[in-house]
Design an enzyme around this catalytic site. Structure first.
Site, PDB file in Angstrom:
ATOM      1  CG  MET A 175     -12.876  28.893   6.568  1.00 42.56           C
ATOM      2  SD  MET A 175     -13.121  28.992   4.806  1.00 42.56           S
ATOM      3  CE  MET A 175     -11.549  28.406   4.203  1.00 42.56           C
ATOM      4  CG  LEU A 176      -8.684  34.295   8.005  1.00 44.15           C
ATOM      5  CD1 LEU A 176      -9.749  33.893   7.001  1.00 44.15           C
ATOM      6  CD2 LEU A 176      -8.479  35.799   7.995  1.00 44.15           C
ATOM      7  CD  GLU A 232     -32.853  50.974   5.383  1.00 39.06           C
ATOM      8  OE1 GLU A 232     -34.023  50.964   4.958  1.00 39.06           O
ATOM      9  OE2 GLU A 232     -32.036  51.852   5.126  1.00 39.06           O
ATOM     10  CG  HIS A 292     -33.602  37.471   9.475  1.00 33.95           C
ATOM     11  ND1 HIS A 292     -33.064  37.422   8.209  1.00 33.95           N
ATOM     12  CD2 HIS A 292     -33.811  36.183   9.853  1.00 33.95           C
ATOM     13  CE1 HIS A 292     -32.958  36.154   7.831  1.00 33.95           C
ATOM     14  NE2 HIS A 292     -33.403  35.387   8.810  1.00 33.95           N
TER      15      HIS A 292
HETATM   16  P1  TGC Z   1     -49.356  48.844   6.885  1.00 29.65           P
HETATM   17  O1  TGC Z   1     -50.733  49.096   7.415  1.00 29.65           O
HETATM   18  O2  TGC Z   1     -49.040  47.515   6.309  1.00 29.65           O
HETATM   19  O3  TGC Z   1     -48.990  49.963   5.784  1.00 29.65           O
HETATM   20  C1  TGC Z   1     -49.193  51.336   6.013  1.00 29.65           C
HETATM   21  C2  TGC Z   1     -49.185  52.009   4.646  1.00 29.65           C
HETATM   22  O4  TGC Z   1     -47.908  51.852   4.034  1.00 29.65           O
HETATM   23  C3  TGC Z   1     -48.026  51.131   2.800  1.00 29.65           C
HETATM   24  N1  TGC Z   1     -46.847  50.265   2.706  1.00 29.65           N
HETATM   25  C4  TGC Z   1     -45.832  50.529   1.897  1.00 29.65           C
HETATM   26  N2  TGC Z   1     -45.636  51.502   0.995  1.00 29.65           N
HETATM   27  C5  TGC Z   1     -44.487  51.502   0.317  1.00 29.65           C
HETATM   28  N3  TGC Z   1     -43.513  50.592   0.527  1.00 29.65           N
HETATM   29  C6  TGC Z   1     -43.654  49.601   1.449  1.00 29.65           C
HETATM   30  N4  TGC Z   1     -42.662  48.731   1.657  1.00 29.65           N
HETATM   31  C7  TGC Z   1     -44.859  49.530   2.177  1.00 29.65           C
HETATM   32  N5  TGC Z   1     -45.332  48.703   3.150  1.00 29.65           N
HETATM   33  C8  TGC Z   1     -46.553  49.180   3.468  1.00 29.65           C
HETATM   34  C9  TGC Z   1     -49.320  50.367   2.918  1.00 29.65           C
HETATM   35  O5  TGC Z   1     -49.858  50.081   1.664  1.00 29.65           O
HETATM   36  C10 TGC Z   1     -50.166  51.364   3.682  1.00 29.65           C
HETATM   37  O6  TGC Z   1     -50.582  52.401   2.791  1.00 29.65           O
HETATM   38  P2  TGC Z   1     -52.008  53.114   2.986  1.00 29.65           P
HETATM   39  O7  TGC Z   1     -52.064  54.080   1.853  1.00 29.65           O
HETATM   40  O8  TGC Z   1     -53.000  51.998   2.915  1.00 29.65           O
HETATM   41  O9  TGC Z   1     -51.955  53.774   4.330  1.00 29.65           O
HETATM   42  O10 TGC Z   1     -48.354  49.246   8.030  1.00 29.65           O
HETATM   43  P3  TGC Z   1     -48.030  48.521   9.392  1.00 29.65           P
HETATM   44  O11 TGC Z   1     -48.112  49.568  10.450  1.00 29.65           O
HETATM   45  O12 TGC Z   1     -48.860  47.269   9.553  1.00 29.65           O
HETATM   46  O13 TGC Z   1     -46.488  48.121   9.235  1.00 29.65           O
HETATM   47  C11 TGC Z   1     -46.032  47.279   8.241  1.00 29.65           C
HETATM   48  C12 TGC Z   1     -44.544  46.951   8.457  1.00 29.65           C
HETATM   49  C13 TGC Z   1     -44.327  46.214   9.756  1.00 29.65           C
HETATM   50  C14 TGC Z   1     -44.140  46.070   7.299  1.00 29.65           C
HETATM   51  C15 TGC Z   1     -43.714  48.248   8.431  1.00 29.65           C
HETATM   52  O14 TGC Z   1     -44.052  49.086   9.453  1.00 29.65           O
HETATM   53  C16 TGC Z   1     -42.245  48.003   8.466  1.00 29.65           C
HETATM   54  O15 TGC Z   1     -41.630  47.830   7.423  1.00 29.65           O
HETATM   55  N6  TGC Z   1     -41.564  48.021   9.685  1.00 29.65           N
HETATM   56  C17 TGC Z   1     -40.127  47.990   9.786  1.00 29.65           C
HETATM   57  C18 TGC Z   1     -39.631  49.372  10.159  1.00 29.65           C
HETATM   58  C19 TGC Z   1     -38.348  49.713   9.480  1.00 29.65           C
HETATM   59  O16 TGC Z   1     -37.931  49.122   8.505  1.00 29.65           O
HETATM   60  N7  TGC Z   1     -37.707  50.768   9.944  1.00 29.65           N
HETATM   61  C20 TGC Z   1     -36.532  51.256   9.332  1.00 29.65           C
HETATM   62  C21 TGC Z   1     -36.123  52.590   9.921  1.00 29.65           C
HETATM   63  S1  TGC Z   1     -34.947  53.458   8.917  1.00 29.65           S
HETATM   64  C22 TGC Z   1     -33.532  52.600   9.102  1.00 29.65           C
HETATM   65  O17 TGC Z   1     -33.444  51.570   9.684  1.00 29.65           O
HETATM   66  C23 TGC Z   1     -32.379  53.194   8.443  1.00 29.65           C
HETATM   67  S2  TGC Z   1     -30.905  52.347   8.675  1.00 29.65           S
HETATM   68  C24 TGC Z   1     -30.050  53.253   7.565  1.00 29.65           C
HETATM   69  C25 TGC Z   1     -28.718  52.801   7.266  1.00 29.65           C
HETATM   70  O18 TGC Z   1     -27.803  53.121   8.077  1.00 29.65           O
HETATM   71  O19 TGC Z   1     -28.518  52.205   6.150  1.00 29.65           O
HETATM   72  P1  FAD Z   2     -37.964  46.016  17.897  1.00 32.69           P
HETATM   73  O1  FAD Z   2     -38.967  46.508  16.929  1.00 32.69           O
HETATM   74  O2  FAD Z   2     -38.200  46.275  19.357  1.00 32.69           O
HETATM   75  O3  FAD Z   2     -37.801  44.448  17.688  1.00 32.69           O
HETATM   76  C1  FAD Z   2     -37.231  43.574  18.660  1.00 32.69           C
HETATM   77  C2  FAD Z   2     -37.410  42.130  18.164  1.00 32.69           C
HETATM   78  O4  FAD Z   2     -38.816  41.836  18.071  1.00 32.69           O
HETATM   79  C3  FAD Z   2     -36.820  41.921  16.759  1.00 32.69           C
HETATM   80  O5  FAD Z   2     -36.226  40.646  16.704  1.00 32.69           O
HETATM   81  C4  FAD Z   2     -38.056  41.944  15.868  1.00 32.69           C
HETATM   82  O6  FAD Z   2     -37.887  41.170  14.684  1.00 32.69           O
HETATM   83  C5  FAD Z   2     -39.114  41.344  16.777  1.00 32.69           C
HETATM   84  N1  FAD Z   2     -40.475  41.764  16.405  1.00 32.69           N
HETATM   85  C6  FAD Z   2     -40.989  43.018  16.386  1.00 32.69           C
HETATM   86  N2  FAD Z   2     -42.251  42.993  15.959  1.00 32.69           N
HETATM   87  C7  FAD Z   2     -42.554  41.704  15.678  1.00 32.69           C
HETATM   88  C8  FAD Z   2     -43.708  41.042  15.171  1.00 32.69           C
HETATM   89  N3  FAD Z   2     -44.813  41.697  14.834  1.00 32.69           N
HETATM   90  N4  FAD Z   2     -43.645  39.702  15.013  1.00 32.69           N
HETATM   91  C9  FAD Z   2     -42.517  39.007  15.319  1.00 32.69           C
HETATM   92  N5  FAD Z   2     -41.402  39.565  15.802  1.00 32.69           N
HETATM   93  C10 FAD Z   2     -41.422  40.917  15.961  1.00 32.69           C
HETATM   94  N6  FAD Z   2     -33.821  54.050  12.169  1.00 32.69           N
HETATM   95  C11 FAD Z   2     -34.096  55.227  11.515  1.00 32.69           C
HETATM   96  O7  FAD Z   2     -35.231  55.700  11.509  1.00 32.69           O
HETATM   97  N7  FAD Z   2     -33.110  55.901  10.868  1.00 32.69           N
HETATM   98  C12 FAD Z   2     -31.826  55.461  10.838  1.00 32.69           C
HETATM   99  O8  FAD Z   2     -30.964  56.088  10.227  1.00 32.69           O
HETATM  100  C13 FAD Z   2     -31.502  54.254  11.529  1.00 32.69           C
HETATM  101  N8  FAD Z   2     -30.210  53.808  11.592  1.00 32.69           N
HETATM  102  C14 FAD Z   2     -29.912  52.743  12.396  1.00 32.69           C
HETATM  103  C15 FAD Z   2     -28.566  52.404  12.603  1.00 32.69           C
HETATM  104  C16 FAD Z   2     -28.236  51.349  13.463  1.00 32.69           C
HETATM  105  C17 FAD Z   2     -26.806  51.040  13.728  1.00 32.69           C
HETATM  106  C18 FAD Z   2     -29.269  50.578  14.066  1.00 32.69           C
HETATM  107  C19 FAD Z   2     -28.939  49.429  14.956  1.00 32.69           C
HETATM  108  C20 FAD Z   2     -30.592  50.908  13.849  1.00 32.69           C
HETATM  109  C21 FAD Z   2     -30.931  51.992  13.022  1.00 32.69           C
HETATM  110  N9  FAD Z   2     -32.264  52.404  12.860  1.00 32.69           N
HETATM  111  C22 FAD Z   2     -32.565  53.565  12.190  1.00 32.69           C
HETATM  112  C23 FAD Z   2     -33.324  51.729  13.608  1.00 32.69           C
HETATM  113  C24 FAD Z   2     -33.748  50.384  13.022  1.00 32.69           C
HETATM  114  O9  FAD Z   2     -34.511  50.559  11.873  1.00 32.69           O
HETATM  115  C25 FAD Z   2     -34.508  49.623  14.115  1.00 32.69           C
HETATM  116  O10 FAD Z   2     -33.551  49.210  15.080  1.00 32.69           O
HETATM  117  C26 FAD Z   2     -35.272  48.439  13.561  1.00 32.69           C
HETATM  118  O11 FAD Z   2     -36.324  48.860  12.721  1.00 32.69           O
HETATM  119  C27 FAD Z   2     -35.826  47.530  14.693  1.00 32.69           C
HETATM  120  O12 FAD Z   2     -36.448  48.273  15.656  1.00 32.69           O
HETATM  121  P2  FAD Z   2     -36.086  48.027  17.216  1.00 32.69           P
HETATM  122  O13 FAD Z   2     -34.608  48.107  17.332  1.00 32.69           O
HETATM  123  O14 FAD Z   2     -36.900  48.967  18.011  1.00 32.69           O
HETATM  124  O15 FAD Z   2     -36.513  46.532  17.498  1.00 32.69           O
END
Ligand code: TGC
Ligand code: FAD
Length: 392
Positions: free
Chosen positions: A345-346, A371, A374
């Protein structure tokens, strides 16, 4: 950037759902962003630097540990206030909100919930005041969406733990004083450890060349035989569920934050549509531009309602992780689509730093990925409604 003329849209009079305290907290954050963030953020994004001079201000508006009890230096606020602070900060910039999210939900929260009383006393007041800045190490080069596969590990050496491994994409890493690090013990069980800057073998190289979140510092955490004192292990919870609980809190804050970015894009595009004349009319008089604005305000209003309700559920301890995933996914996607439409729009002006839209759009490309991506959040919703796991 020109003067910050932001006016928050409230199409469904949602202010009526807020308490006086919510409005006071929100308005203080809004004024602070206008005064301290808007005038400088474009310059810092352009030079890819986090503006460290705003740390004290962030602490003063309660952005570090809004819901952490006052006895530990937090603001003792409820979940809706926490969300509103994140909304206002991300209205300024997602990278600034990142710093606040990490400090509050990924560093203070685990120390508060899983830390010992000594750890709480030692770290929380300094984190709340901004004297200490923290970061959160979960993601590794080969384990992003699947953090359970992590290879960073520690061994019990009697007097201390010996930590080895590497974390990647860590917000705040380059300047953090402490890192909450998730690593596996010799039995393969995940634990949280507090690693302090200055420990031998611990380094935090900065990640350069980002086109997104440029005003947020991102880096690696490298652990090369780091001796971590035993009292730095978080004793209260182990297993992947511990970091995922922290993520619940941070993802909730992001759901609010994304509304802030969307509101800023909408407000900017609305004002521009009334001022920009083409074919002898303001562009806001053309149906195609009205369609964009009407859809934007509809989506913002839906997201505001979803998120306010989630806040109420969290205040009652009734919000599920899957509900948080839905809000994070929906709101970030909504904000990204609004940023793209607003930028169009801009016209040509949309790609310049004279307006905040392009910066929001680029930032949101990170927010939609970190975190939990999507796609990962969609799979969480899918599993919640079907009971079937489509991750593995
Ligand atoms: P899964 O076997 O499903 O679960 C393992 C254990 O965790 C429990 N659980 C949870 N507990 C609390 N909150 C949740 N949201 C939970 N989801 C699962 C679950 O009950 C189980 O507990 P227990 O006692 O039975 O062991 O685990 P999985 O390995 O199959 O993975 C599930 C999945 C894919 C959903 C999880 O790994 C996931 O959320 N992956 C995405 C990773 C992610 O979000 N990374 C973020 C990194 S930090 C970051 O991005 C910071 S950016 C910061 C910023 O700048 O703002
Ligand atoms: P991947 O896991 O390799 O995923 C690649 C693609 O595959 C994605 O499209 C994903 O959706 C898809 N995919 C993966 N698994 C599946 C599946 N089972 N089924 C279907 N599709 C799948 N992490 C921290 O711990 N601490 C931080 O402070 C932090 N800060 C961040 C800041 C920035 C700017 C960025 C970019 C990332 C940060 N992260 C941090 C990491 C962030 O949490 C990861 O980038 C994110 O969790 C995705 O992991 P990945 O980049 O390895 O992508």
């Amino acid at each position: 950037m020109p003067q910050d003329l932001f006016q928050a849209p409230d199409y469904y009079l949602l202010d009526e759902l807020l308490t006086e305290e919510h409005k006071l907290v929100r308005d203080a954050a809004r004024e602070w962003v206008k005064r301290e963030v808007s005038p400088i953020i474009e310059e810092y994004a352009q030079k890819a630097e986090f503006p460290t001079q705003i740390i004290n201000g962030l602490a003063e508006i309660g952005a570090f540990g809004p819901y952490i009890p006052v006895e530990y230096g937090g603001a003792g606020l409820d979940q809706v206030s926490y969300g509103l602070i994140m909304q206002e900060i991300e209205r300024g910039d997602s990278g600034v909100r990142s710093t606040a999210s990490v400090q509050s939900s990924l560093v203070m929260y685990p120390i508060w919930k899983f830390g010992s009383e000594d750890q709480r006393q030692k770290y929380l007041p300094k984190l709340a005041s901004g004297e200490y800045m923290g970061c959160f190490g979960l993601t590794e080069p080969d384990f992003g969406s699947n953090p359970g596969g992590m290879v960073t590990n520690f061994k019990d050496k009697g007097d201390y733990y010996l930590l080895n491994g590497a974390k990647m994409w860590i917000s705040n890493a380059p300047f953090a004083d402490i890192a909450v690090v998730w690593a596996k013990n010799e039995e393969g069980r995940i634990h949280g450890l507090i690693v302090e800057r200055g420990m031998e073998g611990f380094s935090t190289p900065e990640t350069h060349n980002k086109w997104s979140l440029r005003a947020s510092a991102t880096g690696e955490l490298i652990f090369d035989n780091v001796k971590v004192p035993k009292e730095n292990l978080l004793p209260g919870k182990s297993g992947l569920g511990a970091p995922l609980l922290c993520l619940d809190s941070a993802r909730y804050g992001i759901a609010w934050g994304a509304i802030g970015a969307a509101m800023d894009c909408y407000d900017t595009a609305l004002r521009y549509s009334q001022e920009r004349i083409q074919f002898d009319k303001p562009i806001g008089a053309f149906q195609l531009q009205q369609k964009k604005l009407a859809e934007m305000i509809t989506e913002i209003t839906k997201a505001q309602l979803l998120t306010w309700r989630l806040g109420v559920l969290r205040n009652d301890n009734r919000a599920t992780s899957a509900q948080i995933s839905m809000a994070k996914r929906n709101n970030v996607d909504m904000a990204l689509k609004i940023a793209r439409d607003a930028r169009q729009m801009l016209g040509g002006m949309g790609i310049t730093g004279e307006y905040p839209i392009m910066r929001h759009m680029m930032n949101l490309e990170s927010v939609v990925t970190y975190e939990g991506t999507h796609d990962i959040h969609l799979l969480i919703t899918g599993m919640d409604v079907t009971g079937l796991n489509a991750f593995k």
